[in-house]
Design a protein around this motif. Structure first.
Motif, PDB file in Angstrom:
ATOM      1  N   UNK A 183      40.657  36.287  40.715  1.00  0.00           N
ATOM      2  CA  UNK A 183      40.278  37.590  40.182  1.00  0.00           C
ATOM      3  C   UNK A 183      41.396  38.588  40.465  1.00  0.00           C
ATOM      4  N   UNK A 184      41.111  39.860  40.185  1.00  0.00           N
ATOM      5  CA  UNK A 184      42.104  40.897  40.417  1.00  0.00           C
ATOM      6  C   UNK A 184      43.281  40.837  39.457  1.00  0.00           C
ATOM      7  N   UNK A 185      43.136  40.076  38.362  1.00  0.00           N
ATOM      8  CA  UNK A 185      44.272  39.907  37.457  1.00  0.00           C
ATOM      9  C   UNK A 185      45.379  39.068  38.073  1.00  0.00           C
ATOM     10  N   UNK A 186      45.056  38.318  39.136  1.00  0.00           N
ATOM     11  CA  UNK A 186      46.086  37.606  39.898  1.00  0.00           C
ATOM     12  C   UNK A 186      46.800  36.529  39.089  1.00  0.00           C
ATOM     13  N   UNK A 187      46.135  35.932  38.092  1.00  0.00           N
ATOM     14  CA  UNK A 187      46.805  34.931  37.265  1.00  0.00           C
ATOM     15  C   UNK A 187      47.906  35.563  36.412  1.00  0.00           C
TER      16      UNK A 187
ATOM     17  N   UNK B 106      55.526  37.709  40.203  1.00  0.00           N
ATOM     18  CA  UNK B 106      56.079  38.013  41.519  1.00  0.00           C
ATOM     19  C   UNK B 106      56.809  36.823  42.132  1.00  0.00           C
ATOM     20  N   UNK B 107      56.232  35.626  42.004  1.00  0.00           N
ATOM     21  CA  UNK B 107      56.769  34.480  42.749  1.00  0.00           C
ATOM     22  C   UNK B 107      57.158  33.314  41.855  1.00  0.00           C
ATOM     23  N   UNK B 108      56.953  33.413  40.548  1.00  0.00           N
ATOM     24  CA  UNK B 108      57.259  32.316  39.643  1.00  0.00           C
ATOM     25  C   UNK B 108      56.069  31.391  39.461  1.00  0.00           C
ATOM     26  N   UNK B 109      56.070  30.657  38.351  1.00  0.00           N
ATOM     27  CA  UNK B 109      54.936  29.793  38.017  1.00  0.00           C
ATOM     28  C   UNK B 109      54.776  28.637  38.997  1.00  0.00           C
ATOM     29  N   UNK B 110      55.895  28.058  39.453  1.00  0.00           N
ATOM     30  CA  UNK B 110      55.806  26.903  40.340  1.00  0.00           C
ATOM     31  C   UNK B 110      55.082  27.253  41.631  1.00  0.00           C
ATOM     32  N   UNK B 111      55.468  28.372  42.255  1.00  0.00           N
ATOM     33  CA  UNK B 111      54.832  28.763  43.506  1.00  0.00           C
ATOM     34  C   UNK B 111      53.401  29.246  43.259  1.00  0.00           C
ATOM     35  N   UNK B 112      53.155  29.924  42.143  1.00  0.00           N
ATOM     36  CA  UNK B 112      51.801  30.368  41.825  1.00  0.00           C
ATOM     37  C   UNK B 112      50.870  29.166  41.670  1.00  0.00           C
TER      38      UNK B 112
ATOM     39  N   UNK C  69      51.273  26.205  43.051  1.00  0.00           N
ATOM     40  CA  UNK C  69      51.124  25.640  44.389  1.00  0.00           C
ATOM     41  C   UNK C  69      50.012  26.367  45.142  1.00  0.00           C
ATOM     42  N   UNK C  70      50.103  27.668  45.230  1.00  0.00           N
ATOM     43  CA  UNK C  70      49.140  28.438  46.018  1.00  0.00           C
ATOM     44  C   UNK C  70      47.745  28.449  45.402  1.00  0.00           C
ATOM     45  N   UNK C  71      47.674  28.541  44.077  1.00  0.00           N
ATOM     46  CA  UNK C  71      46.355  28.664  43.446  1.00  0.00           C
ATOM     47  C   UNK C  71      45.656  27.316  43.256  1.00  0.00           C
ATOM     48  N   UNK C  72      46.394  26.276  42.924  1.00  0.00           N
ATOM     49  CA  UNK C  72      45.756  24.981  42.680  1.00  0.00           C
ATOM     50  C   UNK C  72      45.361  24.296  43.983  1.00  0.00           C
ATOM     51  N   UNK C  73      46.150  24.509  45.064  1.00  0.00           N
ATOM     52  CA  UNK C  73      45.770  23.917  46.355  1.00  0.00           C
ATOM     53  C   UNK C  73      44.813  24.821  47.122  1.00  0.00           C
ATOM     54  N   UNK C  74      44.927  26.124  46.928  1.00  0.00           N
ATOM     55  CA  UNK C  74      44.115  27.064  47.704  1.00  0.00           C
ATOM     56  C   UNK C  74      44.471  27.100  49.170  1.00  0.00           C
ATOM     57  N   UNK C  75      45.651  26.587  49.532  1.00  0.00           N
ATOM     58  CA  UNK C  75      46.019  26.523  50.953  1.00  0.00           C
ATOM     59  C   UNK C  75      46.375  27.908  51.495  1.00  0.00           C
ATOM     60  N   UNK C  76      46.266  28.049  52.790  1.00  0.00           N
ATOM     61  CA  UNK C  76      46.647  29.279  53.486  1.00  0.00           C
ATOM     62  C   UNK C  76      48.088  29.133  53.960  1.00  0.00           C
TER      63      UNK C  76
ATOM     64  N   UNK D 131      58.967  35.844  47.700  1.00  0.00           N
ATOM     65  CA  UNK D 131      59.001  37.115  46.977  1.00  0.00           C
ATOM     66  C   UNK D 131      57.675  37.841  46.939  1.00  0.00           C
ATOM     67  N   UNK D 132      56.663  37.309  47.630  1.00  0.00           N
ATOM     68  CA  UNK D 132      55.378  37.998  47.666  1.00  0.00           C
ATOM     69  C   UNK D 132      55.450  39.253  48.525  1.00  0.00           C
ATOM     70  N   UNK D 133      56.163  39.162  49.648  1.00  0.00           N
ATOM     71  CA  UNK D 133      56.292  40.279  50.569  1.00  0.00           C
ATOM     72  C   UNK D 133      57.640  40.974  50.409  1.00  0.00           C
TER      73      UNK D 133
END
Length: 299
Positions: A153-157, A163-169, A171-178, A188-190
């Motif tokens: 949500x939040x328009x994050x997709x 911000x970080x490129x499709x590959x990293x997005x 990674x983070x969204x499909x795995x849901x890892x912390x 590049x997120x921070x």
């Protein structure tokens, strides 16, 4: 400090709002719940961000959280997701994180997120529209939607790949890892990482620099140029906007002041205001005036 008498518009239960030395601080204020995100918090953030944006005396906004964590995401203490609002229309209902990110996207003021501890789910997605995201050494981030059987949500997709490129997005969204602050910074997120007890002061230092050395109209126009024009299929629209803006410099009081303060080696005193001096012909403003979609309307 803003000491105005609270009204219905200015009374908050899930956040706090304060203005000091032309810097507005909006604090998520549910530390007992690690600032778990609620519908009330979403609505209050929308009101507070709009309040800061409309106040010509405010030059920058710092968004932070009370306690040891910025926000652990949706408050699940009720056993589920609080999405059923009385009287809401399912076809027009706006999910809570997007209410915040959409407001930030459309703002004229720079917004600095100062995050300690956890920033997970909505606690991260509401910051993706911010101009700066400062983290702490103990920060932990996660877009954990797949691990809860839900959706981003939040328009994050839209924001995250930019911000970080499709590959990293992916990674983070499909795995849901912390993941930690170092990975967030290198991806590049921070904007920067600081010791936990210094991240808020670092945000204020940045806000003071913006307050003292930048022109509010320039900031307002540039952040929307980046938001509105960077997705165009060619640079030509941006160049057209550039050309018209630069052509107006001889009659732009801020441009004159910017040059003179540089030559005289003194701090600038920019006089133009967002309300009066942002050019009305800018394409995103002209479209809105013509009844088209406002900035961020479909975030």
């Amino acid at each position: 400090m803003d000491t105005s008498t609270p009204t219905a518009e200015h009374t908050y239960s899930a956040i706090t709002y304060a203005v000091d030395e032309r810097i507005a601080t909006i604090t998520l204020n549910r530390p007992h719940a690690r600032n778990g995100y609620t519908l009330a918090m979403a609505d209050e953030l929308d009101l507070a961000l709009e309040r800061a944006d409309r106040d010509e005396d405010v030059r920058a906004v710092v968004l932070t959280g009370a306690g040891d964590h910025f926000c652990v995401g949706a408050d699940l203490s009720g056993g589920g997701f609080d999405v059923n609002e009385e009287g809401s229309d399912a076809d027009t209902w706006q999910e809570p994180a997007g209410r915040c990110s959409k407001r930030i996207f459309a703002m004229n003021k720079p917004v600095i997120a100062a995050m300690r501890g956890a920033a997970v789910g909505a606690g991260l997605t509401i910051t993706l529209a911010c101009d700066f995201r400062l983290g702490s050494n103990d920060s932990r981030f996660g877009l954990v939607f797949v691990r809860r059987g839900i959706f981003p949500e939040g328009g994050s997709a839209w924001y995250l790949p930019r911000l970080v490129g499709t590959t990293k997005a992916l990674d983070w969204m499909i795995t849901g890892r912390v993941f930690g602050a170092d990975e967030a910074l290198s991806s590049g997120l921070l904007t920067s990482v600081h010791p936990s007890d210094e991240v808020l002061e670092a945000a204020y230092e940045l806000a003071r620099d913006l307050r003292d050395n930048t022109a509010p109209v320039s900031v307002a126009v540039i952040r929307q140029m980046l938001n509105q024009l960077s997705g165009e299929p060619s640079p030509f629209v941006a160049h057209d906007v550039d050309s018209r803006l630069i052509a107006g410099l001889p009659t732009n009081a801020d441009a004159v002041e910017g040059v003179m303060s540089f030559l005289e080696k003194r701090p600038p005193a920019f006089a133009n205001t967002v309300e009066k001096d942002v050019p009305a012909w800018l394409p995103w403003l002209a479209d809105n005036a013509a009844g088209q979609t406002a900035p961020g309307e479909h975030v």
